[in-house]
Design a protein around this motif. Sequence first.
Motif, PDB file in Angstrom:
ATOM      1  N   ASP A 217       0.853  -1.182   0.000  1.00  0.00           N
ATOM      2  CA  ASP A 217       0.000   0.000   0.000  1.00  0.00           C
ATOM      3  C   ASP A 217       0.890   1.233   0.000  1.00  0.00           C
ATOM      4  OD1 ASP A 217      -2.548   1.439   0.412  1.00  0.00           O
ATOM      5  OD2 ASP A 217      -1.799   1.832   2.418  1.00  0.00           O
ATOM      6  N   LEU A 227      -2.851  12.937   0.477  1.00  0.00           N
ATOM      7  CA  LEU A 227      -3.064  13.326  -0.910  1.00  0.00           C
ATOM      8  C   LEU A 227      -3.601  12.167  -1.735  1.00  0.00           C
ATOM      9  CD1 LEU A 227      -2.763  15.468  -3.113  1.00  0.00           C
ATOM     10  CD2 LEU A 227      -0.363  14.781  -3.352  1.00  0.00           C
ATOM     11  N   TRP A 228      -3.074  10.952  -1.458  1.00  0.00           N
ATOM     12  CA  TRP A 228      -3.488   9.775  -2.244  1.00  0.00           C
ATOM     13  C   TRP A 228      -3.116   8.521  -1.481  1.00  0.00           C
ATOM     14  CZ3 TRP A 228      -1.231   5.488  -4.535  1.00  0.00           C
ATOM     15  CH2 TRP A 228      -1.970   4.857  -5.528  1.00  0.00           C
ATOM     16  N   GLN A 229      -3.913   7.477  -1.637  1.00  0.00           N
ATOM     17  CA  GLN A 229      -3.614   6.179  -1.039  1.00  0.00           C
ATOM     18  C   GLN A 229      -4.088   5.082  -1.963  1.00  0.00           C
ATOM     19  OE1 GLN A 229      -5.271   5.564   2.888  1.00  0.00           O
ATOM     20  NE2 GLN A 229      -4.255   3.603   3.181  1.00  0.00           N
ATOM     21  N   GLY A 230      -3.250   4.064  -2.161  1.00  0.00           N
ATOM     22  CA  GLY A 230      -3.634   2.971  -3.039  1.00  0.00           C
ATOM     23  C   GLY A 230      -2.497   1.977  -3.205  1.00  0.00           C
ATOM     24  N   LEU A 235      -0.427   3.456  -8.288  1.00  0.00           N
ATOM     25  CA  LEU A 235       0.358   4.692  -8.305  1.00  0.00           C
ATOM     26  C   LEU A 235       0.922   4.928  -9.698  1.00  0.00           C
ATOM     27  CD1 LEU A 235       1.705   7.082  -6.840  1.00  0.00           C
ATOM     28  CD2 LEU A 235       3.572   5.533  -6.217  1.00  0.00           C
ATOM     29  N   GLN A 238      -1.186   6.719 -12.324  1.00  0.00           N
ATOM     30  CA  GLN A 238      -1.544   8.125 -12.145  1.00  0.00           C
ATOM     31  C   GLN A 238      -0.775   9.058 -13.081  1.00  0.00           C
ATOM     32  OE1 GLN A 238      -4.056   8.969  -9.952  1.00  0.00           O
ATOM     33  NE2 GLN A 238      -4.200   6.729  -9.824  1.00  0.00           N
ATOM     34  N   TYR A 253       3.884   9.343  -9.037  1.00  0.00           N
ATOM     35  CA  TYR A 253       4.163  10.177  -7.861  1.00  0.00           C
ATOM     36  C   TYR A 253       4.303  11.643  -8.280  1.00  0.00           C
ATOM     37  CZ  TYR A 253       7.107  12.132  -4.098  1.00  0.00           C
ATOM     38  OH  TYR A 253       7.645  12.920  -3.103  1.00  0.00           O
ATOM     39  N   LEU A 256       0.864  13.198  -9.366  1.00  0.00           N
ATOM     40  CA  LEU A 256      -0.033  13.517  -8.256  1.00  0.00           C
ATOM     41  C   LEU A 256       0.384  14.807  -7.562  1.00  0.00           C
ATOM     42  CD1 LEU A 256      -0.501   9.935  -6.795  1.00  0.00           C
ATOM     43  CD2 LEU A 256      -2.329  11.388  -7.679  1.00  0.00           C
ATOM     44  N   ARG A 259      -0.444  17.825  -9.850  1.00  0.00           N
ATOM     45  CA  ARG A 259      -1.879  18.117  -9.859  1.00  0.00           C
ATOM     46  C   ARG A 259      -2.285  18.843  -8.579  1.00  0.00           C
ATOM     47  NH1 ARG A 259      -3.282  12.105 -11.380  1.00  0.00           N
ATOM     48  NH2 ARG A 259      -2.432  12.052 -13.498  1.00  0.00           N
ATOM     49  N   HIS A 260      -1.747  18.366  -7.462  1.00  0.00           N
ATOM     50  CA  HIS A 260      -2.085  18.982  -6.186  1.00  0.00           C
ATOM     51  C   HIS A 260      -1.634  20.444  -6.154  1.00  0.00           C
ATOM     52  CE1 HIS A 260      -2.684  19.451  -1.884  1.00  0.00           C
ATOM     53  NE2 HIS A 260      -1.429  19.830  -1.762  1.00  0.00           N
TER      54      HIS A 260
END
Length: 266
Positions: A217, A227-230, A235, A238, A253, A256, A259-260
Amino acid sequence: MRTVSTAETAATIHPWAIHAQALRVRAGRHLAVDGLDLSLGTGVHGLLGPNGAGKTTLIRALATVAKPAGGTLTLLGTPVDGRADLRPARRALGYLPQHFGFYPRFTVREFVSYMAWLKEMPKADVPAATQRAIDRVGLAAKADARLKTLSGGMLRRAGIAQAIVNDPQLLLLDEPTVGLDPEQRLDLRELLRDLGTDACVLVSTHLVEDVVAACTDVVLVNEGRLLWQGAPEALGAQGDAGHPGDSPAERGYSALLRRHRAEATR
């Protein structure tokens, strides 16, 4: 027979080893963790984020070193607040800080045994547990060497040994691969996968490839928030070839974070 602690019993009942809601933690005057929601159970979880994202402060709070400034935090079924007795949870914790202190004249065996004593392990269990922890990190040949004689990588492995000596239900490692050579990093990945079969392991690192190789994870934080988890493979999905990085996970990575940042400037 191994004695089951109160915290371990709680962990078998509580669905999460770590459960945080709107968690806020200060680093000095700065609010380094700001409204973070996070739930983690058994497995190996990689904690990623840029410098200043709040990773170390979060790890310190989960290790009960830093006191939450707001929100709720539960570890192994124990609420972390001003009223709770944290000793049972601390006995079931393993923690490697980014910079850990030690007595230079201690041998590796003395250091790991001392940490086992601090964790209130039964005296009769300490010698065997100490030797097993030293063996698992590949320091058997240096067990009776003084810490001041070890290389940086060996010191890091001694730090990992003290973190796992009590077979923790919750293991927190802050930058454990610092100073390790490529072969030692591979050995650590294997150890993490083994530990994660029946414990919650959270590893903070800047090395995305280690997360992909060892973790079940991924937790990405930035500016003190989730910000994100998965899953590691998710990952990679993305990002695309247009984002910086040498692997799909690194590109995901990077995507993400970009984008943030773009959303934050709108």
